[in-house]
Each structure stands twice: as structure tokens, then as C-alpha cells.
Design a protein around this motif. Structure first.
Motif, PDB file in Angstrom:
ATOM      1  N   HIS A   1       0.832  -1.212   0.000  1.00 40.61           N
ATOM      2  CA  HIS A   1       0.000   0.000   0.000  1.00 40.61           C
ATOM      3  C   HIS A   1       0.868   1.264   0.000  1.00 40.61           C
ATOM      4  N   LEU A   2       1.985   1.213   0.719  1.00 42.37           N
ATOM      5  CA  LEU A   2       2.902   2.350   0.729  1.00 42.37           C
ATOM      6  C   LEU A   2       3.438   2.617  -0.673  1.00 42.37           C
ATOM      7  N   ALA A   3       3.788   1.547  -1.399  1.00 37.30           N
ATOM      8  CA  ALA A   3       4.260   1.709  -2.777  1.00 37.30           C
ATOM      9  C   ALA A   3       3.166   2.327  -3.647  1.00 37.30           C
ATOM     10  N   MET A   4       1.915   1.887  -3.455  1.00 34.60           N
ATOM     11  CA  MET A   4       0.799   2.469  -4.194  1.00 34.60           C
ATOM     12  C   MET A   4       0.653   3.961  -3.893  1.00 34.60           C
ATOM     13  N   GLU A   5       0.719   4.303  -2.619  1.00 33.64           N
ATOM     14  CA  GLU A   5       0.595   5.714  -2.221  1.00 33.64           C
ATOM     15  C   GLU A   5       1.691   6.554  -2.871  1.00 33.64           C
ATOM     16  N   ARG A   6       2.903   6.021  -2.878  1.00 31.37           N
ATOM     17  CA  ARG A   6       4.022   6.743  -3.481  1.00 31.37           C
ATOM     18  C   ARG A   6       3.845   6.898  -4.987  1.00 31.37           C
ATOM     19  N   ALA A   7       3.312   5.864  -5.638  1.00 35.41           N
ATOM     20  CA  ALA A   7       3.095   5.948  -7.077  1.00 35.41           C
ATOM     21  C   ALA A   7       2.081   7.041  -7.407  1.00 35.41           C
ATOM     22  N   VAL A   8       0.993   7.101  -6.654  1.00 33.60           N
ATOM     23  CA  VAL A   8      -0.013   8.143  -6.886  1.00 33.60           C
ATOM     24  C   VAL A   8       0.592   9.519  -6.624  1.00 33.60           C
ATOM     25  N   ALA A   9       1.371   9.644  -5.550  1.00 34.84           N
ATOM     26  CA  ALA A   9       1.983  10.933  -5.211  1.00 34.84           C
ATOM     27  C   ALA A   9       2.968  11.388  -6.278  1.00 34.84           C
ATOM     28  N   GLY A  10       3.520  10.444  -7.047  1.00 41.20           N
ATOM     29  CA  GLY A  10       4.492  10.786  -8.069  1.00 41.20           C
ATOM     30  C   GLY A  10       3.903  11.269  -9.381  1.00 41.20           C
ATOM     31  N   LEU A  11       2.581  11.182  -9.531  1.00 38.00           N
ATOM     32  CA  LEU A  11       1.941  11.679 -10.747  1.00 38.00           C
ATOM     33  C   LEU A  11       2.052  13.196 -10.816  1.00 38.00           C
ATOM     34  N   THR A  12       2.205  13.749 -12.015  1.00 40.65           N
ATOM     35  CA  THR A  12       2.305  15.203 -12.143  1.00 40.65           C
ATOM     36  C   THR A  12       0.946  15.873 -11.985  1.00 40.65           C
ATOM     37  N   ARG A  13      -0.114  15.135 -12.293  1.00 34.03           N
ATOM     38  CA  ARG A  13      -1.471  15.644 -12.058  1.00 34.03           C
ATOM     39  C   ARG A  13      -2.090  14.900 -10.877  1.00 34.03           C
ATOM     40  N   VAL A  14      -2.826  15.625 -10.068  1.00 38.35           N
ATOM     41  CA  VAL A  14      -3.503  15.006  -8.926  1.00 38.35           C
ATOM     42  C   VAL A  14      -4.807  14.394  -9.419  1.00 38.35           C
ATOM     43  N   PRO A  15      -4.986  13.087  -9.284  1.00 35.93           N
ATOM     44  CA  PRO A  15      -6.222  12.457  -9.772  1.00 35.93           C
ATOM     45  C   PRO A  15      -7.446  12.922  -8.981  1.00 35.93           C
ATOM     46  N   ASP A  16      -8.568  13.021  -9.666  1.00 33.91           N
ATOM     47  CA  ASP A  16      -9.840  13.286  -8.993  1.00 33.91           C
ATOM     48  C   ASP A  16     -10.406  11.999  -8.403  1.00 33.91           C
ATOM     49  N   GLU A  17     -10.001  10.859  -8.968  1.00 34.19           N
ATOM     50  CA  GLU A  17     -10.391   9.561  -8.416  1.00 34.19           C
ATOM     51  C   GLU A  17      -9.313   8.544  -8.764  1.00 34.19           C
ATOM     52  N   VAL A  18      -9.095   7.630  -7.827  1.00 35.88           N
ATOM     53  CA  VAL A  18      -8.081   6.596  -8.005  1.00 35.88           C
ATOM     54  C   VAL A  18      -8.763   5.237  -7.967  1.00 35.88           C
ATOM     55  N   LEU A  19      -8.455   4.406  -8.953  1.00 32.28           N
ATOM     56  CA  LEU A  19      -8.969   3.044  -9.019  1.00 32.28           C
ATOM     57  C   LEU A  19      -7.862   2.100  -8.568  1.00 32.28           C
ATOM     58  N   ILE A  20      -8.123   1.371  -7.488  1.00 36.74           N
ATOM     59  CA  ILE A  20      -7.119   0.523  -6.858  1.00 36.74           C
ATOM     60  C   ILE A  20      -7.436  -0.946  -7.118  1.00 36.74           C
ATOM     61  N   ASP A  21      -6.444  -1.697  -7.563  1.00 37.85           N
ATOM     62  CA  ASP A  21      -6.654  -3.138  -7.713  1.00 37.85           C
ATOM     63  C   ASP A  21      -6.708  -3.795  -6.332  1.00 37.85           C
ATOM     64  N   GLY A  22      -7.714  -4.624  -6.113  1.00 37.72           N
ATOM     65  CA  GLY A  22      -7.819  -5.324  -4.841  1.00 37.72           C
ATOM     66  C   GLY A  22      -9.086  -4.973  -4.092  1.00 37.72           C
ATOM     67  N   ASN A  23      -9.093  -5.314  -2.816  1.00 35.06           N
ATOM     68  CA  ASN A  23     -10.295  -5.078  -2.002  1.00 35.06           C
ATOM     69  C   ASN A  23     -10.080  -4.069  -0.887  1.00 35.06           C
ATOM     70  N   MET A  24      -8.920  -3.382  -0.901  1.00 41.30           N
ATOM     71  CA  MET A  24      -8.621  -2.403   0.138  1.00 41.30           C
ATOM     72  C   MET A  24      -8.064  -1.132  -0.468  1.00 41.30           C
TER      73      MET A  24
END
Length: 210
Positions: free
Chosen positions: A95-118
Motif C-alpha cells: 500500500h505504501l508503494a501504491m501511495e508513493r506511485a499516486v503521489a508521483g503523478l504530475t497531475r492530482v487524480p480526482d479519483e483513483v482506481l485501486i486493484d484489490g479489495n482495500m
């Protein structure tokens, strides 16, 4: 069964989202190496053809799509280290790796689709978890491809420094040859000591390769 589509992204857009990111990780099961996550924002007007769950694609097809995804989409890749996996546990580290990947995007997403159940607890953006999302959402499929190729390349590189474990082919997963190498060669700094097969060898006092 049909492949992934853009319906989850379109649903988010009907709710007002302009930027939707798909996120996936790879590397929860290996005995060695980091866990890797990718976040991908596809261009709705120019989606690469042939996206699917990375596990359903050939290596050559994944490589071709890696190039296309980077050409046509916004991509961010991040890792959680072996030390973080052993300290936090593999779920929290992924989950930490996922958080870091999202934070590394140049644009801030309005919604994030996460693989899995959490949804990762550190992710403060609007998000939804999609079970088997890599086979259902094109954005998550793209992220799964990027994450897998990146991690495979990391493990190939590590294999050049620590030969004998077969990481160039098993990517650190507990194949028979990898488990035999653990017994014969001992541990490396890149082995996950919190994982039982590795912990057992450490407990037995096997050598640790520097």
C-alpha cells in the motif's frame, strides 16, 4: 470472459472526475526484492490497444505495451523496500508503494482506481477498490503491466550482482531453484527476512551474502 474496459473510469467521470488514475502493485509473493506499484492516467481519446491483466499477456506483448503506455499515458512508478516490507508487513508495504506511485503523478487524480479489495489508508484522494481490477479496468491493466515490467527489470539487475538464485527468471518468487539456492548459498541483503522460508534459513544460521 471479456477483457478490461473503460467503464469504471467513465463512471468516475460522470461523477465529475476529470483525471482518473489506475493503480496496481506487483511483488507481494516473492522471497526477495521490493514490492513495486504503478499509477497510470490514460488519455480517454488515445487508449493503447491490447491492454489486459499483465499475467495474461506474453512477455513480448507486455514490453510492447510498456512503450505504448509511456508514450500515450502519464505514468508513475514507486517501490517499497525489503526493509520496509520486513518492518511494516507486506500488505502495508504494498500500500505504501501504491501511495508513493499516486503521489508521483504530475497531475492530482480526482479519483483513483485501486486493484484489490482495500484502499491504502494513506491515500487521501477519492478512491475505489476493484477486486480483480487488472482484468476489469483499462487503467489498472496498464498499471499492472508497467509495475510488472519495472519490477522484473529490477530483479534482473539484482541477479547480475547475486547470481545463482535465478532472479532473472523467477523474479524472486519461491521457485524450486530459488529455494534450493537459499539453502545452498544462504541469504542476500535483498531477501525478505519476515517471510517464513527466509526466516527459517536465517534461524538455522545459514550464511548471509553481503
Amino acid at each position: 470472459m471479456t477483457g478490461p474496459d473503460f467503464s469504471f473510469e467513465q463512471d468516475a467521470m460522470t461523477r465529475g472526475a476529470q483525471v482518473v488514475a489506475g493503480v496496481d502493485e506487483v511483488g507481494r509473493g516473492p522471497l526477495a526484492g521490493p514490492v513495486t506499484a504503478a499509477a497510470v492516467i490514460l488519455n480517454p481519446e488515445d487508449i493503447p490497444e491490447g491492454l489486459n491483466d499483465s499475467k495474461k499477456l506474453s512477455a513480448s506483448r507486455r514490453e510492447a505495451l510498456w512503450e505504448t503506455i509511456h508514450d500515450k499515458a502519464e505514468v508513475s512508478i514507486a517501490h517499497a523496500s525489503v526493509e520496509e516490507i520486513d518492518t511494516l508487513n507486506i500488505l502495508r508495504a504494498s500500500h505504501l508503494a501504491m501511495e508513493r506511485a499516486v503521489a508521483g503523478l504530475t497531475r492530482v487524480p480526482d479519483e483513483v482506481l485501486i486493484d484489490g479489495n482495500m484502499i491504502p489508508r494513506g491515500l487521501t484522494l477519492p478512491a475505489q477498490a476493484i477486486i480483480k481490477g487488472d482484468a476489469r479496468s483499462l487503467s489498472i491493466s496498464a498499471a499492472s503491466i508497467v509495475a510488472k515490467i519495472c519490477r522484473d527489470r529490477v530483479m534482473w539487475d539484482l541477479a547480475q550482482h547475486y547470481p545463482g538464485y535465478g532472479w532473472e527468471t523467477n523474479a524472486g518468487y519461491p521457485s524450486k531453484s530459488h529455494r534450493e539456492a537459499l539453502q545452498n548459498l544462504g541469504l542476500t541483503p535483498h531477501h525478505r527476512r519476515s517471510f517464513k522460508p527466509v526466516h527459517n534459513i536465517l534461524y538455522q544460521g545459514k550464511n548471509v551474502t553481503s
